[in-house]
Design a protein around this motif. Structure first.
Motif, PDB file in Angstrom:
ATOM      1  N   THR A  55       0.843  -1.190   0.000  1.00  0.00           N
ATOM      2  CA  THR A  55       0.000   0.000   0.000  1.00  0.00           C
ATOM      3  C   THR A  55       0.878   1.240   0.000  1.00  0.00           C
ATOM      4  O   THR A  55       1.845   1.317   0.755  1.00  0.00           O
ATOM      5  N   LYS A  56       0.504   2.206  -0.835  1.00  0.00           N
ATOM      6  CA  LYS A  56       1.271   3.454  -0.907  1.00  0.00           C
ATOM      7  C   LYS A  56       0.307   4.631  -0.913  1.00  0.00           C
ATOM      8  O   LYS A  56      -0.595   4.717  -1.742  1.00  0.00           O
ATOM      9  N   VAL A  57       0.500   5.517   0.039  1.00  0.00           N
ATOM     10  CA  VAL A  57      -0.264   6.754   0.129  1.00  0.00           C
ATOM     11  C   VAL A  57       0.748   7.875   0.312  1.00  0.00           C
ATOM     12  O   VAL A  57       1.402   7.957   1.354  1.00  0.00           O
ATOM     13  N   GLY A  58       0.906   8.690  -0.721  1.00  0.00           N
ATOM     14  CA  GLY A  58       1.919   9.745  -0.674  1.00  0.00           C
ATOM     15  C   GLY A  58       3.283   9.123  -0.456  1.00  0.00           C
ATOM     16  O   GLY A  58       3.636   8.136  -1.110  1.00  0.00           O
ATOM     17  N   PRO A  59       4.056   9.646   0.511  1.00  0.00           N
ATOM     18  CA  PRO A  59       5.398   9.103   0.750  1.00  0.00           C
ATOM     19  C   PRO A  59       5.403   7.839   1.618  1.00  0.00           C
ATOM     20  O   PRO A  59       6.439   7.220   1.797  1.00  0.00           O
ATOM     21  N   ILE A  60       4.242   7.447   2.140  1.00  0.00           N
ATOM     22  CA  ILE A  60       4.174   6.292   3.038  1.00  0.00           C
ATOM     23  C   ILE A  60       3.851   5.037   2.239  1.00  0.00           C
ATOM     24  O   ILE A  60       2.844   4.956   1.536  1.00  0.00           O
ATOM     25  N   LYS A  61       4.755   4.062   2.359  1.00  0.00           N
ATOM     26  CA  LYS A  61       4.572   2.780   1.693  1.00  0.00           C
ATOM     27  C   LYS A  61       4.744   1.693   2.744  1.00  0.00           C
ATOM     28  O   LYS A  61       5.715   1.709   3.500  1.00  0.00           O
ATOM     29  N   LEU A  62       3.769   0.772   2.817  1.00  0.00           N
ATOM     30  CA  LEU A  62       3.850  -0.290   3.801  1.00  0.00           C
ATOM     31  C   LEU A  62       3.181  -1.549   3.277  1.00  0.00           C
ATOM     32  O   LEU A  62       2.457  -1.520   2.291  1.00  0.00           O
ATOM     33  N   THR A  63       3.472  -2.644   3.952  1.00  0.00           N
ATOM     34  CA  THR A  63       2.840  -3.914   3.621  1.00  0.00           C
ATOM     35  C   THR A  63       1.679  -4.110   4.579  1.00  0.00           C
ATOM     36  O   THR A  63       1.873  -4.153   5.794  1.00  0.00           O
ATOM     37  N   ASP A  64       0.493  -4.200   4.013  1.00  0.00           N
ATOM     38  CA  ASP A  64      -0.721  -4.413   4.794  1.00  0.00           C
ATOM     39  C   ASP A  64      -1.046  -5.903   4.732  1.00  0.00           C
ATOM     40  O   ASP A  64      -1.456  -6.410   3.693  1.00  0.00           O
ATOM     41  N   ARG A  65      -0.802  -6.608   5.814  1.00  0.00           N
ATOM     42  CA  ARG A  65      -1.114  -8.047   5.887  1.00  0.00           C
ATOM     43  C   ARG A  65      -2.601  -8.161   6.204  1.00  0.00           C
ATOM     44  O   ARG A  65      -3.085  -7.557   7.160  1.00  0.00           O
ATOM     45  N   MET A  66      -3.311  -8.936   5.385  1.00  0.00           N
ATOM     46  CA  MET A  66      -4.761  -9.003   5.523  1.00  0.00           C
ATOM     47  C   MET A  66      -5.261 -10.445   5.503  1.00  0.00           C
ATOM     48  O   MET A  66      -4.633 -11.316   4.906  1.00  0.00           O
ATOM     49  N   ALA A  67      -6.390 -10.658   6.160  1.00  0.00           N
ATOM     50  CA  ALA A  67      -7.051 -11.963   6.179  1.00  0.00           C
ATOM     51  C   ALA A  67      -8.535 -11.750   5.897  1.00  0.00           C
ATOM     52  O   ALA A  67      -9.161 -10.853   6.467  1.00  0.00           O
ATOM     53  N   ILE A  68      -9.087 -12.575   5.016  1.00  0.00           N
ATOM     54  CA  ILE A  68     -10.514 -12.507   4.728  1.00  0.00           C
ATOM     55  C   ILE A  68     -11.252 -13.179   5.883  1.00  0.00           C
ATOM     56  O   ILE A  68     -11.005 -14.339   6.214  1.00  0.00           O
ATOM     57  N   THR A  69     -12.153 -12.428   6.509  1.00  0.00           N
ATOM     58  CA  THR A  69     -12.888 -12.916   7.684  1.00  0.00           C
ATOM     59  C   THR A  69     -14.353 -13.207   7.378  1.00  0.00           C
ATOM     60  O   THR A  69     -15.032 -13.848   8.178  1.00  0.00           O
ATOM     61  N   GLU A  70     -14.827 -12.713   6.250  1.00  0.00           N
ATOM     62  CA  GLU A  70     -16.228 -12.927   5.856  1.00  0.00           C
ATOM     63  C   GLU A  70     -16.280 -13.019   4.339  1.00  0.00           C
ATOM     64  O   GLU A  70     -15.605 -12.258   3.640  1.00  0.00           O
ATOM     65  N   TRP A  71     -17.082 -13.942   3.845  1.00  0.00           N
ATOM     66  CA  TRP A  71     -17.221 -14.113   2.401  1.00  0.00           C
ATOM     67  C   TRP A  71     -18.637 -14.611   2.140  1.00  0.00           C
ATOM     68  O   TRP A  71     -18.932 -15.794   2.329  1.00  0.00           O
ATOM     69  N   ARG A  72     -19.518 -13.719   1.752  1.00  0.00           N
ATOM     70  CA  ARG A  72     -20.884 -14.098   1.391  1.00  0.00           C
ATOM     71  C   ARG A  72     -21.078 -13.735  -0.074  1.00  0.00           C
ATOM     72  O   ARG A  72     -21.207 -12.548  -0.402  1.00  0.00           O
ATOM     73  N   ASP A  73     -21.054 -14.736  -0.941  1.00  0.00           N
ATOM     74  CA  ASP A  73     -21.137 -14.505  -2.387  1.00  0.00           C
ATOM     75  C   ASP A  73     -22.243 -13.514  -2.738  1.00  0.00           C
ATOM     76  O   ASP A  73     -23.393 -13.694  -2.344  1.00  0.00           O
ATOM     77  N   GLY A  74     -21.845 -12.483  -3.472  1.00  0.00           N
ATOM     78  CA  GLY A  74     -22.790 -11.487  -3.943  1.00  0.00           C
ATOM     79  C   GLY A  74     -23.271 -10.507  -2.903  1.00  0.00           C
ATOM     80  O   GLY A  74     -24.068  -9.621  -3.205  1.00  0.00           O
ATOM     81  N   LYS A  75     -22.778 -10.633  -1.662  1.00  0.00           N
ATOM     82  CA  LYS A  75     -23.292  -9.783  -0.588  1.00  0.00           C
ATOM     83  C   LYS A  75     -22.222  -9.044   0.216  1.00  0.00           C
ATOM     84  O   LYS A  75     -22.368  -7.860   0.475  1.00  0.00           O
ATOM     85  N   ALA A  76     -21.157  -9.749   0.622  1.00  0.00           N
ATOM     86  CA  ALA A  76     -20.190  -9.096   1.518  1.00  0.00           C
ATOM     87  C   ALA A  76     -18.838  -9.803   1.525  1.00  0.00           C
ATOM     88  O   ALA A  76     -18.748 -11.008   1.313  1.00  0.00           O
ATOM     89  N   MET A  77     -17.807  -9.005   1.770  1.00  0.00           N
ATOM     90  CA  MET A  77     -16.451  -9.497   1.975  1.00  0.00           C
ATOM     91  C   MET A  77     -15.872  -8.705   3.150  1.00  0.00           C
ATOM     92  O   MET A  77     -15.857  -7.477   3.127  1.00  0.00           O
ATOM     93  N   GLY A  78     -15.436  -9.427   4.181  1.00  0.00           N
ATOM     94  CA  GLY A  78     -14.842  -8.781   5.346  1.00  0.00           C
ATOM     95  C   GLY A  78     -13.362  -9.089   5.421  1.00  0.00           C
ATOM     96  O   GLY A  78     -12.907 -10.146   4.966  1.00  0.00           O
TER      97      GLY A  78
END
Length: 148
Positions: A55-78
């Motif tokens: 992820t890069k926003v202006g001069p700040i660049k970092l690694t955002d470690r993420m995990a999918i916690t919700e997955w409802r097809d066609g409705k939501a992704m957490g």
């Protein structure tokens, strides 16, 4: 903690919107702040998928470690953020008319002390909201152009 919420109406069914959004590796196509996504699991969709997002926003660049916690097809992704910035987020899709979808992106983020902690969260929220509004304009254009 920074709370960010943006939303748009996309002239497509929730199924068509989901067809684009469910491809996590393609989020870099419509998220200006996401430079690259590298999966940490063999699984690339559904609850339990983990990945690193550069992820890069202006001069700040970092690694955002993420995990999918919700997955409802066609409705939501957490998602849960597990890197330097922590917190949780969710995409929700709601049919508002026959072929129109309200796509909402909401995040609650905690910024580290060197990014200003709670004060950085407020300031960062303003910046991220602006970036994410642009991201949703790009997503809307991708879907409405027939890519999905």
């Amino acid at each position: 903690m920074g709370r960010i919420r943006v939303s748009t109406v996309i002239n497509a069914s929730p199924a068509d919107v989901w067809e684009e959004v469910r491809h996590i590796d393609r989020h870099v196509d419509w998220m200006a702040d996401a430079e690259a996504i590298k999966f940490r699991t063999a699984q690339v969709s559904g609850t339990g998928t983990t990945f690193d997002c550069i992820t890069k926003v202006g001069p700040i660049k970092l690694t955002d470690r993420m995990a999918i916690t919700e997955w409802r097809d066609g409705k939501a992704m957490g998602v849960r953020h597990q890197g330097l910035v922590t917190g949780s987020g969710q995409f929700t899709l709601a049919r508002i008319r026959r072929d129109r979808t309200r796509f909402t992106w909401e995040e609650r983020l905690v910024f580290p002390w060197w990014m200003g902690g709670p004060v950085g969260g407020v300031f960062g929220g303003v910046i991220m909201r602006s970036i994410w509004k642009r991201n949703l304009r790009v997503l809307k254009a991708l879907i409405e152009s027939g890519r999905a």
